[in-house]
Design an enzyme around this catalytic site. Structure first.
Site, PDB file in Angstrom:
ATOM      1  N   GLY A   1      -4.477   3.237   1.680  1.00  0.00           N
ATOM      2  CA  GLY A   1      -4.806   2.905   2.981  1.00  0.00           C
ATOM      3  C   GLY A   1      -3.401   2.491   3.639  1.00  0.00           C
ATOM      4  O   GLY A   1      -3.306   1.775   4.696  1.00  0.00           O
TER       5      GLY A   1
ATOM      6  N   HIS B   1       6.706  -0.950   3.392  1.00  0.00           N
ATOM      7  CA  HIS B   1       6.565  -2.537   3.873  1.00  0.00           C
ATOM      8  C   HIS B   1       5.710  -3.368   2.754  1.00  0.00           C
ATOM      9  O   HIS B   1       4.783  -2.772   2.196  1.00  0.00           O
ATOM     10  CB  HIS B   1       5.926  -2.510   5.108  1.00  0.00           C
ATOM     11  N   LEU B   2       6.107  -4.411   2.627  1.00  0.00           N
ATOM     12  CA  LEU B   2       5.387  -5.349   1.835  1.00  0.00           C
ATOM     13  C   LEU B   2       4.551  -6.409   2.745  1.00  0.00           C
ATOM     14  O   LEU B   2       5.183  -6.972   3.662  1.00  0.00           O
ATOM     15  CB  LEU B   2       6.499  -6.149   1.116  1.00  0.00           C
ATOM     16  N   HIS B   3       3.288  -6.467   2.296  1.00  0.00           N
ATOM     17  CA  HIS B   3       2.700  -7.945   3.173  1.00  0.00           C
ATOM     18  C   HIS B   3       2.728  -8.948   2.314  1.00  0.00           C
ATOM     19  O   HIS B   3       2.467  -8.996   1.355  1.00  0.00           O
ATOM     20  CB  HIS B   3       1.216  -7.246   3.000  1.00  0.00           C
TER      21      HIS B   3
ATOM     22  N   ASN C   1       0.819  -1.361   0.063  1.00  0.00           N
ATOM     23  CA  ASN C   1      -0.120  -0.004   0.090  1.00  0.00           C
ATOM     24  C   ASN C   1       0.853   1.106  -0.009  1.00  0.00           C
ATOM     25  O   ASN C   1       1.951   1.345   0.773  1.00  0.00           O
ATOM     26  CB  ASN C   1      -0.886  -0.095   1.349  1.00  0.00           C
TER      27      ASN C   1
HETATM   28  P1  AMP Z   1      -0.283  -0.619   5.867  1.00  0.00           P
HETATM   29  O1  AMP Z   1      -2.007  -0.267   5.936  1.00  0.00           O
HETATM   30  O2  AMP Z   1       0.005  -1.289   4.537  1.00  0.00           O
HETATM   31  O3  AMP Z   1       0.438   0.706   6.351  1.00  0.00           O
HETATM   32  O4  AMP Z   1      -0.093  -1.794   6.913  1.00  0.00           O
HETATM   33  C1  AMP Z   1       0.288  -1.475   8.149  1.00  0.00           C
HETATM   34  C2  AMP Z   1       0.592  -3.018   8.846  1.00  0.00           C
HETATM   35  O5  AMP Z   1       1.057  -2.734   9.913  1.00  0.00           O
HETATM   36  C3  AMP Z   1      -1.039  -3.197   9.532  1.00  0.00           C
HETATM   37  O6  AMP Z   1      -1.474  -4.427   8.820  1.00  0.00           O
HETATM   38  C4  AMP Z   1      -1.007  -3.414  11.027  1.00  0.00           C
HETATM   39  O7  AMP Z   1      -1.669  -4.394  11.285  1.00  0.00           O
HETATM   40  C5  AMP Z   1       0.569  -3.635  11.052  1.00  0.00           C
HETATM   41  N1  AMP Z   1       1.163  -3.233  12.212  1.00  0.00           N
HETATM   42  C6  AMP Z   1       0.924  -2.141  12.780  1.00  0.00           C
HETATM   43  N2  AMP Z   1       1.923  -1.930  13.984  1.00  0.00           N
HETATM   44  C7  AMP Z   1       2.450  -3.133  13.974  1.00  0.00           C
HETATM   45  C8  AMP Z   1       3.382  -3.990  15.032  1.00  0.00           C
HETATM   46  N3  AMP Z   1       3.543  -3.220  16.187  1.00  0.00           N
HETATM   47  N4  AMP Z   1       3.723  -4.997  14.955  1.00  0.00           N
HETATM   48  C9  AMP Z   1       3.203  -5.707  13.583  1.00  0.00           C
HETATM   49  N5  AMP Z   1       2.401  -5.314  12.723  1.00  0.00           N
HETATM   50  C10 AMP Z   1       2.085  -3.923  13.003  1.00  0.00           C
END
Ligand code: AMP
Ligand code: ZN
Length: 120
Positions: A99, A106-108, A93
């Site tokens: 979103g 970061h890459l999901h 994203n």
């Molecule tokens: P995005 O919407 O692509 O910015 O995704 C951010 C992701 O980070 C979301 O899926 C959150 O659940 C995840 N996230 C936020 N804080 C943490 C954390 N401390 N440890 C692991 N995942 C996190």
């Protein structure tokens, strides 16, 4: 305060890289780390992030193009480790319309269930 600590931006993912915030780390190399998403959207949901603080895809070309190779080459290694032999989805994203909540690139990596297309 050490120079290293001082240089860590006030960023939750930088703090996971530095160890100031605990993450469930499943993968590490010189350039990236992979850890379990705190709010998983699939049975396996890993975030792969550069150790360096880049904000989004917009920063890749400007600041560190090689990060793309580092992120993408980590994907199949982690997928093998998590036994995602049936496939997986990779999502990035970038920016508010997509979103993106955390302003550290970061890459999901999502797996362990069927995914739909088009995505929501
Ligand atoms: P995005 O919407 O692509 O910015 O995704 C951010 C992701 O980070 C979301 O899926 C959150 O659940 C995840 N996230 C936020 N804080 C943490 C954390 N401390 N440890 C692991 N995942 C996190
Ligand atoms: Zn950061």
């Amino acid at each position: 305060m050490s120079a290293k600590k001082k240089d860590v931006p006030n960023c939750i993912f930088c703090k996971i890289v530095s160890g100031d915030i605990k993450g469930e780390i499943v993968y590490k190399d010189a350039d990236v780390i992979g850890f379990v998403d705190i709010s998983p959207q699939a049975p396996k949901h890993i975030l792969i992030i550069p150790r360096d603080h880049l904000v989004s895809i917009e920063d890749i070309a400007k600041k560190k193009p090689s990060v793309l190779e580092s992120l993408m080459t980590a994907v199949p290694k982690i997928a093998r480790k998590l036994k995602l032999s049936g496939g997986y989805r990779v999502v990035m994203n970038s920016g508010k319309d997509a979103g993106q909540l955390v302003p550290h690139l970061h890459l999901h990596l999502l797996g362990g269930r069927k995914f739909h297309w088009p995505p929501g």
